[in-house]
Scaffold this active site. Structure first.
Site, mmCIF file in Angstrom:
data_model
loop_
_atom_site.group_PDB
_atom_site.id
_atom_site.type_symbol
_atom_site.label_atom_id
_atom_site.label_comp_id
_atom_site.label_asym_id
_atom_site.label_seq_id
_atom_site.Cartn_x
_atom_site.Cartn_y
_atom_site.Cartn_z
ATOM 1 N N ASP A 1 73.139 -21.651 -19.124
ATOM 2 C CA ASP A 1 72.860 -22.642 -20.168
ATOM 3 C C ASP A 1 74.197 -22.971 -20.829
ATOM 4 O O ASP A 1 74.765 -22.157 -21.549
ATOM 5 C CB ASP A 1 71.858 -22.059 -21.178
ATOM 6 N N LYS B 1 71.944 -31.850 -27.741
ATOM 7 C CA LYS B 1 72.973 -31.279 -28.580
ATOM 8 C C LYS B 1 74.300 -32.029 -28.380
ATOM 9 O O LYS B 1 74.376 -33.174 -28.728
ATOM 10 C CB LYS B 1 73.074 -29.776 -28.303
ATOM 11 N N ARG C 1 59.067 -42.565 -12.270
ATOM 12 C CA ARG C 1 59.069 -41.100 -12.328
ATOM 13 C C ARG C 1 59.984 -40.545 -11.243
ATOM 14 O O ARG C 1 60.740 -39.604 -11.453
ATOM 15 C CB ARG C 1 57.646 -40.523 -12.190
HETATM 16 C C1 LIG Z 1 68.184 -26.660 -28.042
HETATM 17 C C2 LIG Z 1 68.486 -25.716 -26.964
HETATM 18 C C3 LIG Z 1 67.653 -25.622 -25.834
HETATM 19 C C4 LIG Z 1 66.353 -26.385 -25.711
HETATM 20 O O1 LIG Z 1 66.557 -27.754 -25.585
HETATM 21 P P1 LIG Z 1 65.546 -28.870 -26.126
HETATM 22 O O2 LIG Z 1 66.254 -30.140 -25.810
HETATM 23 O O3 LIG Z 1 65.350 -28.633 -27.588
HETATM 24 O O4 LIG Z 1 64.282 -28.718 -25.362
HETATM 25 C C5 LIG Z 1 68.041 -24.752 -24.830
HETATM 26 N N1 LIG Z 1 69.157 -24.001 -24.919
HETATM 27 C C6 LIG Z 1 69.973 -24.077 -25.994
HETATM 28 C C7 LIG Z 1 71.194 -23.213 -26.039
HETATM 29 C C8 LIG Z 1 69.669 -24.915 -27.047
HETATM 30 O O5 LIG Z 1 70.471 -24.951 -28.117
#
Ligand SMILES: *Cc1c(COP(=O)(O)O)cnc(C)c1O
Length: 404
Positions: free
Chosen positions: A186, A211, A60
């Site tokens: 983000d 992604k 962890r």
């Molecule tokens: C998918 C996504 C998230 C969340 O991520 P997870 O891996 O699904 O928890 C956050 N921000 C954006 C822009 C996303 O496309």
């Protein structure tokens, strides 16, 4: 560290693709394995009490496969420290806990990823965190939304999901800095290959590595990469007695424990190696698809930052080296939107994005169903495409038959 181990190469000055392939991924000193092995292990032998080998104690706290990924992410975002989590939302949750306290306020995009908004509004809201949702492309609106002394974080997503709005990272970073707040970006849609938020003044970059970074729709993961010298919001002392944002995140990552496992870290690292190549193809395919849709009579609007008519085109051209693989379009009615989603054969009907295969979805009923009725509600005739890296002629033909 043994004395006969060659000193580690500094990859920070290398080009993007070289960093993605090599940073944190030196051949294994014991076996020469050319990629980091999957250290599928929970605990590590100590050479006498407290005698840790290279700092490894319990997985962890740190695991060599995850450490390789964290170092690689840090290198591709040009940051000081990277942290890998079990999902993008786990990364976001850890960042928000590290930076906010009850009574604090956060500015969020009015078309943020639905899960981000749900986390801030419905999980952190009951813990005393307030938020204001604004259109981040309007710098004056963001300035007005900042409550001096109470706003401790400005959350930026650019391009946004699903409306592909563009925010000026450098301008928003100046506002956040003046307010003593943390600027989080983000960068899931932008990717570190196309956009470098830390160089534009962000304090921390957030990723859903699920992604584009993972890139193959086979793993869920998240990451935070902190800028060199980034500090907690003004007035907040971190749990380890410093004001360093990275120290606070490291403490929370270990204390809450939503870490990326060894196999997930390995898959994500494998994806990262080809990010640059994949993004070049995502960008060129998306532009071809967006241009085709713009000229199609059944389409009422195409949203792609690479098109000159997109309102964020000028800012995106300045702060990105490409416009990404996401395209959204409108067809005039919810029935038509659902019909298109039902009829594609190459584009698979599914949530998520950023993989090599093309996906299609209806945000209103799928990814953004959780924000229905809120300020983040999206038009119900909107269709979102994650344009993959297949042959673009097949993608265009597929959309053509679905729209006919
Ligand atoms: C998918 C996504 C998230 C969340 O991520 P997870 O891996 O699904 O928890 C956050 N921000 C954006 C822009 C996303 O496309």
């Amino acid at each position: 560290m043994t004395t006969d181990e060659p000193s580690r190469h500094d990859w920070t000055r290398a080009g993007f693709a070289t960093r993605a392939i090599h940073a944190g991924q030196d051949p294994d000193p014991t076996t020469g394995a050319v990629v980091p092995p999957i250290y599928q292990v929970s605990t590590f032998k100590q050479d006498g009490v407290g005698g840790l080998r290279n700092g490894y104690e319990y997985s962890r706290s740190a695991n060599p496969t995850r450490a390789a990924l964290e170092e690689a992410l840090e290198a591709v975002e040009s940051g000081a420290r990277g942290f890998a989590f079990s999902s993008g939302l786990a990364a976001e949750d850890t960042l928000l806990r590290a930076t906010l306290r009850p009574g604090d306020h956060v500015v969020v995009p009015d078309d943020a990823y639905g899960g981000t908004y749900r986390l801030i509004a419905r999980v952190f809201g009951p813990w005393g965190i307030e938020h204001t949702a604004v259109d981040l492309s309007d710098v004056d609106a963001v300035a007005a939304a900042i409550d001096q002394g109470r706003t401790k974080a400005v959350w930026v997503e650019t391009p946004t999901n699903p409306l592909l709005g563009i925010a000026d990272i450098a301008a928003l970073s100046a506002l956040a800095r003046a307010a003593g707040a943390v600027l989080a970006v983000d960068n899931t849609f932008g990717t570190p290959y196309l956009q470098q938020p830390l160089a534009l003044g962000a304090d921390v970059v957030v990723h859903s590595t699920t992604k584009y970074i993972g890139g193959h729709s086979d793993v869920v993961g998240g990451a935070l990469v902190v800028a060199d010298g980034a500090q907690l919001p003004v007035g907040l002392m971190g749990p380890t007695g410093t004001t360093s944002l990275a120290d606070a995140i490291g403490f929370h990552q270990n204390s809450s424990g939503a870490v990326a496992g060894p196999f997930d870290s390995w898959l994500t690292l494998r994806g990262l190696k080809t990010l640059a190549l994949r993004m070049d193809r995502h960008c060129s395919n998306a532009l071809t698809v967006a241009t085709f849709l713009r000229d199609h009579p059944a389409v009422t609007q195409v949203i792609y930052p690479g098109l000159p008519e997109h309102p964020g085109h000028e800012v995106a051209s300045r702060q990105m080296s490409g416009f990404g693989g996401m395209v959204a379009f409108r067809v005039g009615s919810v029935e038509k939107a659902l019909d298109v989603c039902a009829r594609t054969r190459v584009f698979t009907l599914a949530e998520s994005l950023g993989g090599v295969e093309s996906l299609i979805e209806h945000p209103g009923r799928m990814t953004h169903a959780s924000v229905a009725g809120s300020a983040l509600e999206v038009p119900d005739d909107l269709v979102r495409l994650s344009v993959g890296i297949e042959d673009v002629a097949d993608l265009v033909a597929d959309l053509g038959q679905a729209l006919a």
